[in-house]
Design an enzyme around this catalytic site. Structure first.
Site, mmCIF file in Angstrom:
data_model
loop_
_atom_site.group_PDB
_atom_site.id
_atom_site.type_symbol
_atom_site.label_atom_id
_atom_site.label_comp_id
_atom_site.label_asym_id
_atom_site.label_seq_id
_atom_site.Cartn_x
_atom_site.Cartn_y
_atom_site.Cartn_z
ATOM 1 N N ARG A 1 -14.121 5.057 -0.513
ATOM 2 C CA ARG A 1 -14.011 5.366 0.912
ATOM 3 C C ARG A 1 -14.950 6.502 1.296
ATOM 4 O O ARG A 1 -15.084 7.484 0.561
ATOM 5 C CB ARG A 1 -12.563 5.762 1.228
ATOM 6 C CG ARG A 1 -12.353 6.453 2.556
ATOM 7 C CD ARG A 1 -10.884 6.723 2.768
ATOM 8 N NE ARG A 1 -10.654 7.934 3.552
ATOM 9 C CZ ARG A 1 -9.455 8.424 3.855
ATOM 10 N NH1 ARG A 1 -8.370 7.795 3.427
ATOM 11 N NH2 ARG A 1 -9.341 9.534 4.561
ATOM 12 N N HIS B 1 -7.693 3.946 -3.750
ATOM 13 C CA HIS B 1 -8.896 4.274 -2.988
ATOM 14 C C HIS B 1 -9.179 5.751 -3.143
ATOM 15 O O HIS B 1 -8.285 6.591 -3.212
ATOM 16 C CB HIS B 1 -8.822 3.817 -1.528
ATOM 17 C CG HIS B 1 -7.834 4.499 -0.647
ATOM 18 N ND1 HIS B 1 -7.968 5.806 -0.217
ATOM 19 C CD2 HIS B 1 -6.703 4.035 -0.052
ATOM 20 C CE1 HIS B 1 -6.973 6.118 0.590
ATOM 21 N NE2 HIS B 1 -6.180 5.063 0.704
ATOM 22 N N TYR C 1 0.826 -1.206 0.000
ATOM 23 C CA TYR C 1 0.000 0.000 0.000
ATOM 24 C C TYR C 1 0.862 1.259 0.000
ATOM 25 O O TYR C 1 1.797 1.374 0.797
ATOM 26 C CB TYR C 1 -0.904 0.006 1.231
ATOM 27 C CG TYR C 1 -1.672 1.290 1.423
ATOM 28 C CD1 TYR C 1 -2.617 1.696 0.492
ATOM 29 C CD2 TYR C 1 -1.460 2.102 2.531
ATOM 30 C CE1 TYR C 1 -3.331 2.872 0.652
ATOM 31 C CE2 TYR C 1 -2.164 3.275 2.709
ATOM 32 C CZ TYR C 1 -3.094 3.664 1.772
ATOM 33 O OH TYR C 1 -3.789 4.834 1.938
ATOM 34 N N ASP D 1 -3.156 5.387 -2.537
ATOM 35 C CA ASP D 1 -4.051 6.451 -2.097
ATOM 36 C C ASP D 1 -4.217 7.441 -3.253
ATOM 37 O O ASP D 1 -3.234 7.875 -3.856
ATOM 38 C CB ASP D 1 -3.427 7.138 -0.880
ATOM 39 C CG ASP D 1 -4.347 8.109 -0.176
ATOM 40 O OD1 ASP D 1 -5.377 8.493 -0.758
ATOM 41 O OD2 ASP D 1 -4.027 8.491 0.962
ATOM 42 N N ASP E 1 -6.480 10.101 -2.652
ATOM 43 C CA ASP E 1 -7.135 11.193 -1.944
ATOM 44 C C ASP E 1 -8.592 11.334 -2.413
ATOM 45 O O ASP E 1 -9.311 10.353 -2.485
ATOM 46 C CB ASP E 1 -6.331 12.484 -2.124
ATOM 47 C CG ASP E 1 -4.939 12.361 -1.496
ATOM 48 O OD1 ASP E 1 -4.839 11.786 -0.402
ATOM 49 O OD2 ASP E 1 -3.966 12.822 -2.117
ATOM 50 N N CYS F 1 -5.919 14.168 6.486
ATOM 51 C CA CYS F 1 -5.822 12.803 6.992
ATOM 52 C C CYS F 1 -7.146 12.361 7.593
ATOM 53 O O CYS F 1 -7.794 13.114 8.341
ATOM 54 C CB CYS F 1 -4.708 12.724 8.040
ATOM 55 S SG CYS F 1 -4.675 11.190 8.980
ATOM 56 N N ASN G 1 -8.766 0.160 7.842
ATOM 57 C CA ASN G 1 -7.559 0.978 7.907
ATOM 58 C C ASN G 1 -6.997 0.918 9.326
ATOM 59 O O ASN G 1 -7.569 1.501 10.253
ATOM 60 C CB ASN G 1 -7.890 2.423 7.514
ATOM 61 C CG ASN G 1 -6.680 3.204 7.078
ATOM 62 O OD1 ASN G 1 -5.670 2.643 6.679
ATOM 63 N ND2 ASN G 1 -6.784 4.525 7.136
ATOM 64 N N GLU H 1 -14.024 4.839 6.670
ATOM 65 C CA GLU H 1 -12.926 5.374 7.456
ATOM 66 C C GLU H 1 -13.384 5.778 8.850
ATOM 67 O O GLU H 1 -14.469 6.345 9.016
ATOM 68 C CB GLU H 1 -12.327 6.599 6.739
ATOM 69 C CG GLU H 1 -11.151 7.254 7.446
ATOM 70 C CD GLU H 1 -9.904 6.391 7.481
ATOM 71 O OE1 GLU H 1 -9.945 5.329 8.159
ATOM 72 O OE2 GLU H 1 -8.902 6.772 6.852
ATOM 73 N N GLU I 1 -11.818 8.909 -1.895
ATOM 74 C CA GLU I 1 -12.646 9.288 -0.754
ATOM 75 C C GLU I 1 -13.618 10.410 -1.103
ATOM 76 O O GLU I 1 -13.477 11.080 -2.139
ATOM 77 C CB GLU I 1 -11.754 9.724 0.410
ATOM 78 C CG GLU I 1 -11.017 11.016 0.144
ATOM 79 C CD GLU I 1 -9.737 11.156 0.957
ATOM 80 O OE1 GLU I 1 -9.405 12.300 1.326
ATOM 81 O OE2 GLU I 1 -9.053 10.138 1.200
ATOM 82 N N ASP J 1 -0.526 15.444 5.669
ATOM 83 C CA ASP J 1 -1.614 15.017 4.788
ATOM 84 C C ASP J 1 -2.802 15.949 4.976
ATOM 85 O O ASP J 1 -3.785 15.624 5.627
ATOM 86 C CB ASP J 1 -1.991 13.568 5.133
ATOM 87 C CG ASP J 1 -3.038 12.995 4.198
ATOM 88 O OD1 ASP J 1 -3.322 13.635 3.164
ATOM 89 O OD2 ASP J 1 -3.565 11.917 4.505
#
Length: 315
Positions: free
Chosen positions: A157, A110, A41, A83, A85, A120, A211, A189, A112, A56
């Site tokens: 996500r 992923h 990852y 990631d 974002d 973050c 996660n 998340e 989101e 982040d």
């Protein structure tokens, strides 16, 4: 040719939980690959901190993330989950984002539902976009997957649990809506305790991801065997390499500040105790020598005769 996505999909069809260590650059990815995992990852937090020096919180850009993902995937032998974002904009921006990750060769991303700038998923102050807009972004991602590489895996996500007044139920409902429009894996998340985690595993209507952040955020430390029993298919350990790098380099630097020569000897000894071989072997110098022998003029080999330095071939 077998793609990273097709390798990842084959692994996801197994019943065993897929455990993915987090890495932040090609070097830490190479270490993870040497140890041996079925997938690796790429952390967004670690990428931001290591590549641009910022947390982040929306400071790293899409091209910087793509470049890191491409370099990591090139260096490892297993699929990369990266990631991406919030897709770096609206649904039209997501089209380019997914195209670029596919072109980079990654196995999955992923995506989101946070607003921009994002932050973050385990810090306060997160906000999410309206569900209808988020569904459109996931639909766009799925369409690009279907057009460019059907094996590419889309992980959707939701950060709704962590917003002011956000509920776990809303986050689960959002993830299920994202699965309905083509996402392959659901990612809620920020569940706050084992009971919430069990509910996520039970109510997400598709493969589920956890996660594993522990003390750095809201989600608890849990036994991977429990996660598998509760219905999870993937678990990420996002900042594993980032925390290990900071803590180990900090300890070495403290020793170095007191006694540089002793510190360097200790670092050398610690490195020699690993099974990766010499630094030159680990970094790939033997392969470079092989390329030289195969493709360069015969006389080019003469540069090694009488020269000084470590032997970099595997002979």
């Amino acid at each position: 040719m077998t793609t990273s996505g097709s390798q990842l999909r084959a692994r996801l069809r197994d019943d065993d939980l897929l455990v993915c260590p987090g890495v932040h650059d090609p070097l830490t990815a190479a270490v993870a690959d040497h140890v041996g995992f079925d997938a690796i990852y790429m952390t967004g937090y670690g990428t931001s901190l290591s590549k641009v020096g910022y947390p982040d919180a929306g400071f790293i850009t899409m091209p910087e993330m793509i470049e890191n993902a491409a370099n990591i995937q090139e260096r490892i032998s297993v699929p990369l989950i990266a990631d991406s974002d919030n897709g770096y904009g609206n649904a039209t921006n997501v089209v380019r984002t997914v195209r670029e990750y596919v072109r980079a060769g990654a196995g999955a991303i992923h995506l989101e539902d946070q607003t921009f700038p994002k932050r973050c998923g385990h810090t306060k102050g997160r906000q999410v976009i309206p569900e209808e807009e988020a569904v459109g972004k996931i639909r766009a991602a799925a369409d690009v997957r279907d057009e460019r590489d059907e094996s590419f895996v889309i992980i959707a996500r939701s950060d709704a649990r962590g917003t002011g007044g956000g509920s776990l139920g809303e986050a689960i409902d959002r993830v299920n809506a994202y699965l309905d429009v083509g996402a392959d894996v659901g990612f809620v998340e920020g569940p706050t305790d084992a009971g919430e985690v069990r509910r996520v595993g039970r109510e997400v209507e598709g493969p589920a991801l956890y996660n594993f952040v522990g003390d750095l955020g809201t989600s608890p430390y849990l036994d991977p065997d429990d996660l598998e029993r509760w219905g999870f298919d993937v678990v990420l350990f996002p900042v594993l390499s980032t925390l290990a790098t900071i803590s180990n380099v900090h300890a070495a630097m403290e020793t170095f500040a007191e006694d540089p020569a002793t510190a360097m000897r200790a670092v050398d000894a610690d490195f020699d105790a690993t099974p990766v071989g010499s630094l030159h072997e680990f970094s790939g110098f033997p392969e470079v020598v092989e390329w030289e022998e195969r493709y360069l003029p015969g006389g080019d080999r003469e540069k090694y005769e009488g020269s000084l330095g470590d032997e970099v071939s595997d002979e």
